[in-house]
Write a protein that holds these residues in place. Structure first.
Motif, PDB file in Angstrom:
ATOM      1  N   UNK A   6       0.830  -1.118   0.107  1.00 14.77           N
ATOM      2  CA  UNK A   6       0.073   0.106  -0.142  1.00 14.77           C
ATOM      3  C   UNK A   6       0.757   1.090  -0.044  1.00 14.77           C
ATOM      4  N   UNK A   7       2.343   1.119  -0.209  1.00 11.31           N
ATOM      5  CA  UNK A   7       2.995   2.429   0.021  1.00 11.31           C
ATOM      6  C   UNK A   7       3.585   2.813  -1.354  1.00 11.31           C
ATOM      7  N   UNK A   8       3.231   2.007  -2.343  1.00 12.09           N
ATOM      8  CA  UNK A   8       3.766   2.486  -3.708  1.00 12.09           C
ATOM      9  C   UNK A   8       2.598   3.273  -4.426  1.00 12.09           C
ATOM     10  N   UNK A   9       2.951   4.487  -4.994  1.00 11.28           N
ATOM     11  CA  UNK A   9       1.879   5.189  -5.729  1.00 11.28           C
ATOM     12  C   UNK A   9       2.676   5.880  -7.250  1.00 11.28           C
ATOM     13  N   UNK A  10       1.989   5.805  -8.230  1.00  9.77           N
ATOM     14  CA  UNK A  10       2.299   6.392  -9.361  1.00  9.77           C
ATOM     15  C   UNK A  10       1.325   7.391  -9.952  1.00  9.77           C
TER      16      UNK A  10
END
Length: 508
Positions: free
Chosen positions: A111-115
Motif C-alpha cells: 500500500x506504499x507505492x503510488x504512481x
C-alpha cells in the motif's frame, strides 16, 4: 460585562482550588499521549520522476485510459513476484534485510507505492514505508533503495509498453467490427422492410408519431396563415366596394355618365358579392346598397349627371391586389385539405399497424446503439494501429530518469512536533476541565452572591481569612512544589522535542 468578568474570575478560582487535581490529570494525559506518539513508527518517503511517453504507451490519449494504464503499472509493480525481487536486493545501509524484516517490508510496500502522471510525459514513482523494530535512519535508506529498485525493474521489464498485445488487440477489434457491421446491415434491412410495409406513400420522414406531429404542426401553421389571409381578403373587399370603378375625367367634355349607368355598375358589384356568399350584414354589401339607395333617390327626383368619366387607377390596383389575396387563400385552403387527408391516412395507419410501429421503434433504438458501438470500435482500431506503428518503429519504450530517488531527511508522517504540542495543549485543557467539574460538585461558594442565590436567603456579610506567618510559610512551600511539578510538564515536552530533533539530525 462586569458579570462576565466575575464569572471568569470565579471559574479560574475554582480551577485554582483544584490545581493539584488539574496538574495530576494533565501529567497523566500528557504522559499517555506522548508515549503513544513516540511509539508510532516514522514513515519515510522517497520519490523519483521518469520521462516516458505516457499517452502513446499507457493509453490512446484520453484521461480515463491514461489513469487505467497507470493503475495497471501500479498493480504490476506491487505484485508478489516483483516485491520479492525488490526485497532480495535491498539493504538497510549496513546489511541485507532479515527474513522478518523482508516480510514486514513486503506488507508495507503493497500500500506504499503510488504512481501519478505529471503532465503528458512524466511519471512520478513515490514510495512510503513505515517499519517497526528498525531505526529511522535504516528506514530512510530502505525507502530510497526500494524506489531505485522499482525504477530499474520498471525500465527493464518495459511494463508500460506491452507491444506483444498490439496484434491481438487489432485482431480482436477487426473481428468485433466485422460482427457489428453485419448486425447493422441486418437491422438496416429489417428497418427498410418495416418502413415499406407501414409507411408506404405517407408524407414526411421518421416514425408514424413523428410524421403525425409534423403534419399537425404544419396544419396549425396553415390554419393561422389562412385566417390571416382571409382577414386580409375581407379588408381588401371592403376597400374595393367603397372605391368607384370610374372617376370624372378632369377637363374632358362630351362624355355623359348617367345615373342609370352608375346604378347598373353597383348592381353588378352587388350581384358579384352575393355570388361569393356574402350576407346582407356584410359591410361591403351594406355600402353598395347605401350607394344604390342614394342614386335611385336622385333618379326619382329627375336628376342627371353629365360628367366625363375615366377608369379609376386606385380601383384597378385594388382589384389586382384582391386577385392576389384570393389566390393565396385558395392555395392555403388546398394545402389544408391535403394536410387533413394526410393526417387522416396516418391516423388510419396507426390504428391498423400497431405491431409494426412497435417493431420500428425497437429497431431504431437498436440501430442507434449498434452505430454508436461501431463508431467507437472504429476509433479504437485506428488508435491501436497508431500505437502498433509507433511501437514497431521504436526499439521499445523510451525512458529517462529526471529526478533520482531522494534520501529522505525527515519523516513524512507522523508530524510529531504537531502531535506533541497538541497533546500538551489537550492535557492542560483536560486537566483544567476536570478540576472545574470537580469544583462544581463541591458545596463551596466563592462569593456572597453565589451563597445568596443558592440558599435563597440574604447574606449579611462575609469574614476574610486571616493568614498567619506559619500558614504563609506552608503555602509558600506548597506553591514551590506546585510550580516545580507544573514546570516539569513543559520541561518534558522540550525534552521530547530535543529527542525528535536529534533523530532528524542522525537521519540526515
Amino acid at each position: 460585562m462586569e458579570a462576565i468578568y466575575t464569572e471568569i474570575r470565579i471559574a479560574l478560582y475554582a480551577i485554582w482550588r483544584m490545581r493539584w487535581l488539574a496538574l495530576a490529570v494533565a501529567w497523566g494525559f500528557c504522559l499517555i499521549g506522548w508515549v503513544m506518539v513516540m511509539r508510532v513508527p516514522a514513515a519515510y518517503e522517497s520519490s523519483a520522476r521518469i520521462s516516458v511517453q505516457v499517452k502513446s504507451l499507457l493509453a490512446d490519449g484520453s484521461e480515463g485510459d491514461v489513469q487505467k494504464g497507470i493503475d495497471r503499472v501500479r498493480q504490476s509493480l506491487t505484485s508478489t513476484e516483483i516485491l520479492k525481487k525488490v526485497v532480495r536486493t535491498v539493504s538497510n545501509g549496513e546489511r541485507p534485510l532479515t527474513s522478518s524484516e523482508a516480510l514486514s517490508l513486503i506488507g508495507a510496500l503493497r500500500g506504499g507505492i503510488s504512481i501519478t502522471a505529471q503532465g503528458e510525459d512524466l511519471l512520478e514513482i513515490k514510495t512510503r514505508i513505515s517499519l517497526k523494530g528498525i531505526s529511522e535512519q535504516q528506514t530512510a535508506f530502505i525507502v530510497r533503495n526500494v524506489t531505485q529498485k522499482l525504477i530499474d525493474i520498471f525500465v527493464q521489464e518495459n511494463l508500460v509498453g506491452n507491444r506483444a498485445n498490439n496484434a491481438e488487440t487489432l485482431d480482436f477489434l477487426e473481428q468485433e467490427l466485422a460482427r457489428r457491421a453485419k448486425e447493422l446491415a441486418d437491422v438496416d434491412r429489417r428497418r427498410a422492410q418495416i418502413v415499406q410495409e407501414t409507411m408506404g406513400s405517407l408524407p414526411g420522414s421518421g416514425s408514424l408519431e413523428q410524421r403525425m406531429d409534423a403534419a399537425r404542426n404544419e396544419m396549425m401553421t396553415i390554419e393561422s396563415s389562412l385566417m390571416s389571409a382571409r382577414s386580409s381578403l375581407a379588408a381588401m373587399n371592403g376597400q374595393i366596394a367603397a372605391t368607384p370603378a370610374q372617376i370624372p375625367a378632369g377637363g374632358a367634355m362630351g362624355a355623359v355618365d348617367s345615373i342609370d349607368q352608375r346604378i347598373g355598375q353597383l348592381e353588378g358589384q352587388l350581384s358579384e358579392a352575393v355570388s361569393r356568399g356574402w350576407t346582407e350584414k356584410h359591410p361591403d354589401v351594406i355600402a353598395i346598397r347605401a350607394q344604390l339607395g342614394q342614386l335611385r333617390a336622385e333618379r326619382a327626383r329627375g336628376g342627371t349627371r353629365s360628367v366625363p368619366m375615366a377608369p379609376n387607377p386606385v380601383y384597378v390596383s385594388i382589384r389586382s391586389m384582391q386577385a392576389e389575396r384570393q389566390g393565396n387563400v385558395a392555395a392555403l385552403e388546398a394545402r389544408k385539405a391535403q394536410l387533413t387527408g394526410d393526417v387522416t391516412r396516418i391516423a388510419q395507419r396507426q390504428l391498423t399497424a400497431p405491431g409494426s410501429q412497435i417493431d420500428q421503434s425497437r429497431l431504431d433504438r437498436d440501430y442507434d446503439v449498434l452505430r454508436e458501438q461501431y463508431n467507437k470500435l472504429l476509433g479504437q482500431r485506428e488508435s491501436a494501429k497508431l500505437r502498433a506503428d509507433a511501437s514497431g518503429k521504436t526499439a521499445g519504450a523510451r525512458f529517462r530518469v529526471i529526478d533520482q530517488p531522494s534520501l529522505p531527511r525527515q519523516p513524512a508522517a507522523p508530524n510529531r512536533t504537531f502531535l506533541l504540542t497538541g497533546v500538551l495543549v489537550a492535557g492542560v485543557v483536560v486537566g483544567a476541565g476536570v478540576a472545574f467539574a470537580k469544583s462544581q460538585l463541591a458545596s463551596v461558594y466563592t462569593t456572597t452572591q453565589q451563597l445568596a442565590k443558592a440558599s435563597g436567603l440574604p447574606v449579611l456579610g462575609s469574614i476574610s481569612e486571616v493568614i498567619t506567618s506559619e500558614t504563609r510559610a506552608v503555602r509558600r512551600k506548597q506553591m514551590m512544589w506546585f510550580s516545580s511539578a507544573a514546570a516539569g510538564l513543559p520541561g518534558m515536552f522540550m525534552l521530547l522535542m530535543l529527542i525528535e530533533f536529534i533523530k532528524r539530525i542522525m537521519v540526515s
